[in-house]
Design a protein around this motif. Structure first.
Motif, PDB file in Angstrom:
ATOM      1  N   ILE A  89       0.831  -1.203   0.000  1.00  0.00           N
ATOM      2  CA  ILE A  89       0.000   0.000   0.000  1.00  0.00           C
ATOM      3  C   ILE A  89       0.868   1.256   0.000  1.00  0.00           C
ATOM      4  O   ILE A  89       0.520   2.276  -0.599  1.00  0.00           O
ATOM      5  CB  ILE A  89      -0.942  -0.008   1.223  1.00  0.00           C
ATOM      6  N   GLU A  90       2.039   1.171   0.677  1.00  0.00           N
ATOM      7  CA  GLU A  90       2.917   2.332   0.750  1.00  0.00           C
ATOM      8  C   GLU A  90       3.531   2.665  -0.606  1.00  0.00           C
ATOM      9  O   GLU A  90       3.848   3.821  -0.888  1.00  0.00           O
ATOM     10  CB  GLU A  90       4.026   2.096   1.767  1.00  0.00           C
ATOM     11  N   ASP A  91       3.698   1.639  -1.463  1.00  0.00           N
ATOM     12  CA  ASP A  91       4.333   1.852  -2.765  1.00  0.00           C
ATOM     13  C   ASP A  91       3.340   2.354  -3.814  1.00  0.00           C
ATOM     14  O   ASP A  91       3.612   3.314  -4.529  1.00  0.00           O
ATOM     15  CB  ASP A  91       4.985   0.558  -3.250  1.00  0.00           C
ATOM     16  N   ARG A  92       2.205   1.676  -3.892  1.00  0.00           N
ATOM     17  CA  ARG A  92       1.209   2.055  -4.895  1.00  0.00           C
ATOM     18  C   ARG A  92      -0.194   1.992  -4.291  1.00  0.00           C
ATOM     19  O   ARG A  92      -0.492   1.148  -3.453  1.00  0.00           O
ATOM     20  CB  ARG A  92       1.285   1.151  -6.126  1.00  0.00           C
ATOM     21  N   GLU A  93      -1.036   2.880  -4.762  1.00  0.00           N
ATOM     22  CA  GLU A  93      -2.416   2.949  -4.267  1.00  0.00           C
ATOM     23  C   GLU A  93      -3.173   1.692  -4.691  1.00  0.00           C
ATOM     24  O   GLU A  93      -3.126   1.281  -5.850  1.00  0.00           O
ATOM     25  CB  GLU A  93      -3.101   4.187  -4.843  1.00  0.00           C
ATOM     26  N   PRO A  94      -3.861   1.047  -3.751  1.00  0.00           N
ATOM     27  CA  PRO A  94      -4.676  -0.126  -4.112  1.00  0.00           C
ATOM     28  C   PRO A  94      -5.752   0.244  -5.128  1.00  0.00           C
ATOM     29  O   PRO A  94      -6.198   1.402  -5.189  1.00  0.00           O
ATOM     30  CB  PRO A  94      -5.283  -0.562  -2.781  1.00  0.00           C
ATOM     31  N   LEU A  95      -6.197  -0.741  -5.895  1.00  0.00           N
ATOM     32  CA  LEU A  95      -7.140  -0.493  -6.985  1.00  0.00           C
ATOM     33  C   LEU A  95      -8.558  -0.916  -6.595  1.00  0.00           C
ATOM     34  O   LEU A  95      -8.756  -1.991  -6.024  1.00  0.00           O
ATOM     35  CB  LEU A  95      -6.709  -1.263  -8.232  1.00  0.00           C
ATOM     36  N   PRO A  96      -9.561  -0.095  -6.928  1.00  0.00           N
ATOM     37  CA  PRO A  96     -10.948  -0.505  -6.686  1.00  0.00           C
ATOM     38  C   PRO A  96     -11.415  -1.490  -7.744  1.00  0.00           C
ATOM     39  O   PRO A  96     -10.812  -1.620  -8.813  1.00  0.00           O
ATOM     40  CB  PRO A  96     -11.714   0.821  -6.793  1.00  0.00           C
ATOM     41  N   LEU A  97     -12.478  -2.195  -7.451  1.00  0.00           N
ATOM     42  CA  LEU A  97     -13.087  -3.077  -8.441  1.00  0.00           C
ATOM     43  C   LEU A  97     -13.830  -2.241  -9.470  1.00  0.00           C
ATOM     44  O   LEU A  97     -14.347  -1.162  -9.154  1.00  0.00           O
ATOM     45  CB  LEU A  97     -14.067  -4.045  -7.761  1.00  0.00           C
ATOM     46  N   ILE A  98     -13.876  -2.731 -10.692  1.00  0.00           N
ATOM     47  CA  ILE A  98     -14.655  -2.060 -11.728  1.00  0.00           C
ATOM     48  C   ILE A  98     -16.075  -2.611 -11.664  1.00  0.00           C
ATOM     49  O   ILE A  98     -16.324  -3.783 -11.977  1.00  0.00           O
ATOM     50  CB  ILE A  98     -14.049  -2.292 -13.120  1.00  0.00           C
ATOM     51  N   ILE A  99     -17.001  -1.775 -11.233  1.00  0.00           N
ATOM     52  CA  ILE A  99     -18.400  -2.183 -11.079  1.00  0.00           C
ATOM     53  C   ILE A  99     -19.244  -1.392 -12.069  1.00  0.00           C
ATOM     54  O   ILE A  99     -19.287  -0.157 -12.024  1.00  0.00           O
ATOM     55  CB  ILE A  99     -18.875  -1.952  -9.632  1.00  0.00           C
ATOM     56  N   HIS A 100     -19.917  -2.099 -12.969  1.00  0.00           N
ATOM     57  CA  HIS A 100     -20.664  -1.461 -14.046  1.00  0.00           C
ATOM     58  C   HIS A 100     -21.999  -0.887 -13.585  1.00  0.00           C
ATOM     59  O   HIS A 100     -22.414   0.179 -14.031  1.00  0.00           O
ATOM     60  CB  HIS A 100     -20.895  -2.449 -15.192  1.00  0.00           C
ATOM     61  N   HIS A 101     -22.694  -1.592 -12.698  1.00  0.00           N
ATOM     62  CA  HIS A 101     -23.986  -1.128 -12.214  1.00  0.00           C
ATOM     63  C   HIS A 101     -24.295  -1.802 -10.888  1.00  0.00           C
ATOM     64  O   HIS A 101     -23.577  -2.715 -10.466  1.00  0.00           O
ATOM     65  CB  HIS A 101     -25.096  -1.411 -13.234  1.00  0.00           C
ATOM     66  N   LEU A 102     -25.358  -1.354 -10.239  1.00  0.00           N
ATOM     67  CA  LEU A 102     -25.712  -1.845  -8.906  1.00  0.00           C
ATOM     68  C   LEU A 102     -27.070  -2.545  -8.947  1.00  0.00           C
ATOM     69  O   LEU A 102     -28.117  -1.895  -8.878  1.00  0.00           O
ATOM     70  CB  LEU A 102     -25.750  -0.680  -7.907  1.00  0.00           C
TER      71      LEU A 102
END
Length: 214
Positions: free
Chosen positions: A185-198
């Motif tokens: 986490i200190e090196d690179r920002e964690p990535l969110p999931l790609i969510i198309h719709h809810l």
């Protein structure tokens, strides 16, 4: 399904008739209208990928984790998504501690089917190395209190935790560019999931001669 997942409390004949008469007059015992949803409160945890949902008297906690696994042979470029449920005996006297029962398995399947078949989560974005490594996303649902609308509450809790989940970024490096590097986490920002719709679940019931819907 909702009837089988309901708590063990059984209403009397007089209570049933009173409710049916009230519904015929567009009234409900809790002052809601026929199409009014239960009050919903969503609380997000300090750690990403965790949430708690209070839907009426029903309370569900959700937590998302991930790990790198081999993909399925028929889907070499797609990650995986799985739903697991745990029913606490304190949530309902009908729930038993230990191995997941029929109710827990069926609830997990319904939530899983709603998310998977709707294509809510971009599964291809979870691929790291085609045919070798993909991210496996796991959603754990803990039923803390069952007061009805269990499918709806579990579905909302799963969506809320998926929206806030972050996975580590990973790249290929090394001399031959085949070494997998999972960044802190200190090196690179964690990535969110790609969510198309809810896809939000809404439970309804039909009363009377089929002309009263709630």
């Amino acid at each position: 399904m909702e009837q089988r997942l309901a708590n063990t409390w059984q209403m009397t004949v007089n209570e049933r008739k009173f409710i049916e008469m009230a519904l015929a007059a567009d009234l409900r015992v809790d002052d809601r209208g026929p199409f009014d949803y239960r009050p919903c409160t969503i609380t997000f945890g300090r750690v990403g990928g965790s949430s708690e949902v209070q839907l009426g008297e029903t309370h569900v906690m959700s937590y998302v984790t991930s790990q790198l696994v081999q993909p399925y042979r028929d889907r070499p470029n797609e990650g995986t998504l799985s739903i697991f449920t745990e029913f606490s005996p304190m949530a309902d006297p009908a729930f038993e501690a230990g191995r997941p029962g029929e109710f827990a398995i069926e609830l997990g399947r319904i939530v899983d089917r709603g998310l998977r078949e709707s294509g809510a989560v971009d599964m291809e974005s979870l691929c790291v190395v085609v045919g070798k490594l993909v991210w496996s996303i796991r959603v754990d649902l803990h039923i803390l209190d069952n007061g009805g609308n269990l499918i709806d509450a579990a579905n909302i809790a799963a969506l809320a935790s998926l929206l806030t989940f972050r996975r580590p970024e990973c790249t290929l490096g090394g001399d031959d560019n085949h070494e997998l590097i999972i960044h802190d986490i200190e090196d690179r920002e964690p990535l969110p999931l790609i969510i198309h719709h809810l896809p939000v679940a809404v439970t309804f019931a039909v009363f009377g001669e089929g002309n009263i819907m709630v």
